[in-house]
Design a protein around this motif. Structure first.
Motif, PDB file in Angstrom:
ATOM      1  N   PRO A   8      65.052 -67.007 -23.760  1.00  0.00           N
ATOM      2  CA  PRO A   8      64.694 -66.578 -25.123  1.00  0.00           C
ATOM      3  C   PRO A   8      65.591 -65.469 -25.636  1.00  0.00           C
ATOM      4  O   PRO A   8      66.219 -64.733 -24.873  1.00  0.00           O
ATOM      5  N   ASP A   9      65.629 -65.368 -26.960  1.00  0.00           N
ATOM      6  CA  ASP A   9      66.266 -64.209 -27.577  1.00  0.00           C
ATOM      7  C   ASP A   9      65.297 -63.033 -27.466  1.00  0.00           C
ATOM      8  O   ASP A   9      64.126 -63.138 -27.838  1.00  0.00           O
ATOM      9  N   VAL A  10      65.789 -61.922 -26.937  1.00  0.00           N
ATOM     10  CA  VAL A  10      64.940 -60.760 -26.690  1.00  0.00           C
ATOM     11  C   VAL A  10      65.520 -59.558 -27.414  1.00  0.00           C
ATOM     12  O   VAL A  10      66.732 -59.312 -27.359  1.00  0.00           O
ATOM     13  N   ALA A  11      64.664 -58.839 -28.102  1.00  0.00           N
ATOM     14  CA  ALA A  11      65.116 -57.618 -28.764  1.00  0.00           C
ATOM     15  C   ALA A  11      65.533 -56.587 -27.722  1.00  0.00           C
ATOM     16  O   ALA A  11      64.809 -56.334 -26.759  1.00  0.00           O
ATOM     17  N   ALA A  12      66.720 -56.010 -27.923  1.00  0.00           N
ATOM     18  CA  ALA A  12      67.242 -55.008 -26.978  1.00  0.00           C
ATOM     19  C   ALA A  12      67.785 -53.838 -27.778  1.00  0.00           C
ATOM     20  O   ALA A  12      68.998 -53.706 -27.980  1.00  0.00           O
ATOM     21  N   PRO A  13      66.903 -52.971 -28.249  1.00  0.00           N
ATOM     22  CA  PRO A  13      67.337 -51.886 -29.154  1.00  0.00           C
ATOM     23  C   PRO A  13      68.312 -50.899 -28.524  1.00  0.00           C
ATOM     24  O   PRO A  13      69.099 -50.277 -29.229  1.00  0.00           O
ATOM     25  N   ASP A  14      68.270 -50.763 -27.202  1.00  0.00           N
ATOM     26  CA  ASP A  14      69.178 -49.843 -26.517  1.00  0.00           C
ATOM     27  C   ASP A  14      70.262 -50.579 -25.740  1.00  0.00           C
ATOM     28  O   ASP A  14      70.783 -50.070 -24.745  1.00  0.00           O
ATOM     29  N   ARG A  15      70.580 -51.776 -26.204  1.00  0.00           N
ATOM     30  CA  ARG A  15      71.640 -52.595 -25.610  1.00  0.00           C
ATOM     31  C   ARG A  15      71.367 -52.910 -24.141  1.00  0.00           C
ATOM     32  O   ARG A  15      72.283 -52.972 -23.321  1.00  0.00           O
ATOM     33  N   GLU A  16      70.081 -53.120 -23.827  1.00  0.00           N
ATOM     34  CA  GLU A  16      69.737 -53.489 -22.454  1.00  0.00           C
ATOM     35  C   GLU A  16      70.303 -54.842 -22.081  1.00  0.00           C
ATOM     36  O   GLU A  16      70.605 -55.105 -20.911  1.00  0.00           O
ATOM     37  N   ILE A  17      70.443 -55.724 -23.070  1.00  0.00           N
ATOM     38  CA  ILE A  17      70.950 -57.081 -22.833  1.00  0.00           C
ATOM     39  C   ILE A  17      72.052 -57.372 -23.843  1.00  0.00           C
ATOM     40  O   ILE A  17      71.887 -57.147 -25.046  1.00  0.00           O
ATOM     41  N   VAL A  18      73.170 -57.875 -23.339  1.00  0.00           N
ATOM     42  CA  VAL A  18      74.255 -58.339 -24.204  1.00  0.00           C
ATOM     43  C   VAL A  18      74.665 -59.719 -23.719  1.00  0.00           C
ATOM     44  O   VAL A  18      74.951 -59.905 -22.530  1.00  0.00           O
ATOM     45  N   ARG A  19      74.657 -60.683 -24.628  1.00  0.00           N
ATOM     46  CA  ARG A  19      75.088 -62.041 -24.275  1.00  0.00           C
ATOM     47  C   ARG A  19      76.465 -62.270 -24.875  1.00  0.00           C
ATOM     48  O   ARG A  19      76.674 -62.126 -26.081  1.00  0.00           O
ATOM     49  N   VAL A  20      77.409 -62.627 -24.016  1.00  0.00           N
ATOM     50  CA  VAL A  20      78.813 -62.736 -24.398  1.00  0.00           C
ATOM     51  C   VAL A  20      79.254 -64.189 -24.220  1.00  0.00           C
ATOM     52  O   VAL A  20      79.446 -64.650 -23.091  1.00  0.00           O
ATOM     53  N   PRO A  21      79.415 -64.938 -25.317  1.00  0.00           N
ATOM     54  CA  PRO A  21      79.895 -66.318 -25.183  1.00  0.00           C
ATOM     55  C   PRO A  21      81.384 -66.350 -24.867  1.00  0.00           C
ATOM     56  O   PRO A  21      82.145 -65.449 -25.248  1.00  0.00           O
ATOM     57  N   ALA A  22      81.791 -67.374 -24.170  1.00  0.00           N
ATOM     58  CA  ALA A  22      83.211 -67.568 -23.843  1.00  0.00           C
ATOM     59  C   ALA A  22      83.520 -69.061 -23.917  1.00  0.00           C
ATOM     60  O   ALA A  22      82.685 -69.890 -23.550  1.00  0.00           O
ATOM     61  N   ALA A  23      84.711 -69.387 -24.386  1.00  0.00           N
ATOM     62  CA  ALA A  23      85.087 -70.785 -24.585  1.00  0.00           C
ATOM     63  C   ALA A  23      85.679 -71.418 -23.337  1.00  0.00           C
ATOM     64  O   ALA A  23      85.808 -72.645 -23.264  1.00  0.00           O
ATOM     65  N   SER A  24      86.049 -70.615 -22.352  1.00  0.00           N
ATOM     66  CA  SER A  24      86.686 -71.146 -21.146  1.00  0.00           C
ATOM     67  C   SER A  24      86.460 -70.176 -19.997  1.00  0.00           C
ATOM     68  O   SER A  24      86.038 -69.022 -20.195  1.00  0.00           O
ATOM     69  N   ALA A  25      86.780 -70.639 -18.787  1.00  0.00           N
ATOM     70  CA  ALA A  25      86.664 -69.766 -17.618  1.00  0.00           C
ATOM     71  C   ALA A  25      87.634 -68.600 -17.726  1.00  0.00           C
ATOM     72  O   ALA A  25      87.309 -67.465 -17.350  1.00  0.00           O
ATOM     73  N   GLU A  26      88.829 -68.873 -18.248  1.00  0.00           N
ATOM     74  CA  GLU A  26      89.822 -67.807 -18.384  1.00  0.00           C
ATOM     75  C   GLU A  26      89.344 -66.732 -19.362  1.00  0.00           C
ATOM     76  O   GLU A  26      89.507 -65.525 -19.118  1.00  0.00           O
ATOM     77  N   GLU A  27      88.736 -67.175 -20.469  1.00  0.00           N
ATOM     78  CA  GLU A  27      88.215 -66.196 -21.420  1.00  0.00           C
ATOM     79  C   GLU A  27      87.044 -65.419 -20.810  1.00  0.00           C
ATOM     80  O   GLU A  27      86.908 -64.208 -21.030  1.00  0.00           O
ATOM     81  N   ALA A  28      86.232 -66.120 -20.038  1.00  0.00           N
ATOM     82  CA  ALA A  28      85.117 -65.439 -19.371  1.00  0.00           C
ATOM     83  C   ALA A  28      85.623 -64.338 -18.454  1.00  0.00           C
ATOM     84  O   ALA A  28      85.070 -63.226 -18.434  1.00  0.00           O
ATOM     85  N   ALA A  29      86.666 -64.622 -17.686  1.00  0.00           N
ATOM     86  CA  ALA A  29      87.227 -63.620 -16.783  1.00  0.00           C
ATOM     87  C   ALA A  29      87.758 -62.414 -17.566  1.00  0.00           C
ATOM     88  O   ALA A  29      87.563 -61.256 -17.166  1.00  0.00           O
ATOM     89  N   HIS A  30      88.410 -62.690 -18.691  1.00  0.00           N
ATOM     90  CA  HIS A  30      88.923 -61.596 -19.532  1.00  0.00           C
ATOM     91  C   HIS A  30      87.777 -60.722 -20.042  1.00  0.00           C
ATOM     92  O   HIS A  30      87.864 -59.482 -20.034  1.00  0.00           O
ATOM     93  N   ARG A  31      86.685 -61.375 -20.474  1.00  0.00           N
ATOM     94  CA  ARG A  31      85.534 -60.629 -20.982  1.00  0.00           C
ATOM     95  C   ARG A  31      84.897 -59.768 -19.889  1.00  0.00           C
ATOM     96  O   ARG A  31      84.445 -58.646 -20.143  1.00  0.00           O
ATOM     97  N   VAL A  32      84.843 -60.286 -18.682  1.00  0.00           N
ATOM     98  CA  VAL A  32      84.250 -59.533 -17.569  1.00  0.00           C
ATOM     99  C   VAL A  32      85.008 -58.229 -17.344  1.00  0.00           C
ATOM    100  O   VAL A  32      84.403 -57.143 -17.242  1.00  0.00           O
ATOM    101  N   VAL A  33      86.313 -58.313 -17.238  1.00  0.00           N
ATOM    102  CA  VAL A  33      87.118 -57.114 -16.995  1.00  0.00           C
ATOM    103  C   VAL A  33      86.971 -56.139 -18.155  1.00  0.00           C
ATOM    104  O   VAL A  33      86.873 -54.919 -17.959  1.00  0.00           O
ATOM    105  N   GLN A  34      86.933 -56.669 -19.368  1.00  0.00           N
ATOM    106  CA  GLN A  34      86.764 -55.824 -20.556  1.00  0.00           C
ATOM    107  C   GLN A  34      85.420 -55.089 -20.525  1.00  0.00           C
ATOM    108  O   GLN A  34      85.342 -53.893 -20.803  1.00  0.00           O
ATOM    109  N   LEU A  35      84.364 -55.807 -20.156  1.00  0.00           N
ATOM    110  CA  LEU A  35      83.039 -55.191 -20.077  1.00  0.00           C
ATOM    111  C   LEU A  35      82.993 -54.110 -18.996  1.00  0.00           C
ATOM    112  O   LEU A  35      82.474 -53.012 -19.217  1.00  0.00           O
ATOM    113  N   LEU A  36      83.533 -54.435 -17.828  1.00  0.00           N
ATOM    114  CA  LEU A  36      83.457 -53.521 -16.690  1.00  0.00           C
ATOM    115  C   LEU A  36      84.240 -52.242 -16.917  1.00  0.00           C
ATOM    116  O   LEU A  36      83.767 -51.139 -16.598  1.00  0.00           O
TER     117      LEU A  36
END
Length: 576
Positions: A373-401
């Protein structure tokens, strides 16, 4: 390269197998592995990546015409191969008829010969359990219960014996144990501890704590978001142990999980009177003299590890297993907490926090019901990050970390764990570790691919540490020293037990908790409900879900519920 690995490599070369397998095969076979392999090429099947066809090819090249399809060495190896595959899926045993069917599907015309061969050379053991008896009879009407038939199971010797040992040791506690306190005194002690600590516990929690005081083995179920209530329950259990002068020991599966549990305790009590340690640290102190032993995150502990713990307990110990039943079962064979509760020989209770769950707990509960479900996260407890490919997913992971989470939440990479749903691939743990190291601790990998300062995952047992522990490599060379969560340093005897730990698989993360978690789900990777639930419940304050599944995450949560494991523990306990 060690002498043993060189010898195994030479044997592999003669039979046409890749020498790259030598290191893993030498570790699997142990001392004398080269001699054993030369005499029995089907031992190649000890490695999961080797197929039956490949092992047969190597056997024909090594043995010539002596490599017959009905060779007892081959039949035994095929049976053990099936048992190992089952153990990797968490089963402790395989029922005889099912094992025969699977072995027959490998092209063995008489599967019974294969099973006999495996038992004869001690590659497998046979274990028997009685079927559940028919209780639907009436003595007053002259009824007589039917004597149940026995069921035969096969297991790898170490796995089968570990589960039997666990059952025997649990029965030892169950049959020779007295209550720590009477029910009224226990309830009063809980109330006094809560009053003194300035907190309250929910009625179900209070009842569960009284049960743990009365019964020798208790399973206490909890859910996501109950960390505070678990901490309050532990403080009450400490009061019970102190008043009765039996002592208490609290353990978590890993040093990291113990550190988070201690943080939970400190959030409830300014100076907590009880401190959690890692399970390896507790076992290093065996025998355990405390009269009350509590294991947190027990869903992540397999039968073999649980057997070590129970064996270390005294005859009068009361054992409490804290567990969230919605989590994935342990990475190793068994489903200890589930089986203990299902046996009906132990008592179960609930540790339940009052009030509404937080955003992460709300999402986890939704996943447990088959939804994302979509859950309200007023303090950014949850962030959902879509990615179009595995390579983009890996890039997003490093960016987040390395950037987004530290900048937006003030949580540095040291307190964030990347959890990947697979080991290989562009967004698997292996590739993510390489990318994270390049950003966070670049270096030549001078020590088996690692450098001082690298985050590491331990994959073996040693004094005070165990599989699943994460930490930082502080010394390498003459001594290999790892600093675990909480600041404790351990010397690792075998450096090959270390691997990069910036990113770990779900199985390796199970049993740990981190301030922030980045979960990664690449495309075309099967997703299951317990897997996603376990990722979510590893996070204390924040979770980012990097989703490149194109709808596969929601589909997997909806359709792939937990798979059943075949075990004997509940039967062992019932048969007593």
């Amino acid at each position: 390269m060690s002498e043993t690995v060189e010898q195994v490599s030479a044997v592999l070369d003669r039979m046409g197998a890749p020498p790259a397998l030598a290191s893993r095969l030498a570790a699997a076979l142990g001392p004398g592995g080269a001699t054993e392999l030369a005499a029995n090429p089907w031992l190649l099947l000890r490695l999961p990546q080797v197929t039956v066809e490949q092992a047969d090819f190597c056997a024909r090249k090594a043995l010539g015409e002596a490599a017959r399809p009905d060779d007892p060495r081959r039949l035994s190896a095929l049976t053990a191969h099936v048992l190992r595959m089952s153990a990797r899926r968490g089963h402790t045993v395989v029922e005889e008829k099912r094992l025969a069917t699977i072995v027959g599907q490998l092209g063995v015309p008489r599967p019974s010969d294969a099973l006999e061969a495996a038992v004869a050379d001690e590659s497998a053991v046979v274990l028997e359990s009685m079927e559940d008896s028919d209780d639907d009879f009436d003595f007053e009407e002259g009824g007589v219960p039917e004597i149940p038939d026995s069921e035969r199971y096969y297991a790898l010797p170490d796995v089968g014996h570990a589960e039997q040992r666990l059952g025997d040791q649990l029965l030892r506690l169950m049959t020779g144990n007295e209550p720590i306190m009477d029910a009224m005194t226990a309830a009063e002690t809980v109330d006094e501890a809560a009053d003194k600590g300035g907190f309250t516990v929910a009625d179900p929690t209070r009842q569960a704590l009284v049960t743990a005081t009365l019964r020798p083995v208790t399973v206490l179920w909890h859910g996501p978001g109950d960390a505070g209530e678990v901490a309050r329950a532990l403080l009450c259990l400490h009061a019970i142990a102190a008043d009765s002068q039996v002592g208490i020991a609290v353990a978590a599966p890993t040093a990291q999980a113990a550190a988070e549990l201690n943080a939970d305790l400190a959030a409830v009590a300014e100076e907590p009177p009880v401190r959690a340690v890692s399970l390896p640290e507790l076992l290093a102190q065996a025998p355990v003299t405390a009269g009350l032993v509590v294991l947190q995150e027990s869903m992540s502990v397999g039968a073999a590890r649980a057997a070590e713990l129970v064996s270390a307990c005294g005859d009068d110990t009361h054992l409490v297993l804290l567990a969230d039943p919605r989590q994935a079962p342990s990475a190793t064979p068994g489903q200890v907490a589930v089986d203990v509760a299902a046996s009906r020989t132990a008592h179960a209770g609930e540790v339940t926090a009052p009030g509404e769950p937080g955003p992460i707990a709300e999402l986890a509960l939704g996943v447990a019901e088959g939804d994302v479900p979509d859950v309200a996260a007023p303090d950014r407890e949850i962030v959902r990050v879509p990615a179009a490919s595995a390579e983009e997913a890996a890039h997003r992971v490093v960016q987040l970390l390395t950037d987004s989470i530290p900048r937006a939440l003030g949580v540095d990479p040291e307190h964030t764990q990347v959890i990947a749903s697979r080991e290989d691939g562009p967004a698997g743990a292996r590739a993510l570790n390489a990318a994270c190291k390049e950003r966070l601790n670049p270096g030549p990998g001078a020590h088996g691919g690692l450098d001082v300062g690298d985050r590491v995952l331990l994959a073996a047992d040693g004094p005070g540490y165990g599989p699943g522990d994460t930490g930082y490599l502080r010394e390498a060379g003459e001594r290999t020293v790892v600093e675990l969560s909480g600041g404790r340093r351990v010397e690792v005897a075998d450096p090959s037990a270390l691997c990069p730990g910036w990113a770990v698989t779900v199985a390796a993360a199970h049993g740990g908790r981190w301030t922030a978690v980045v979960g990664v789900f690449p495309p075309e990777v099967p997703v299951s409900r317990p897997q996603v639930y376990t990722v979510l419940t590893r996070a204390v304050r924040h979770v980012s879900l990097v989703d490149a599944t194109d709808g596969g995450l929601a589909t997997g949560v909806r359709d792939n519920a937990s798979a059943q494991r075949t075990t004997r523990l509940a039967r062992i306990l019932r048969e007593g």
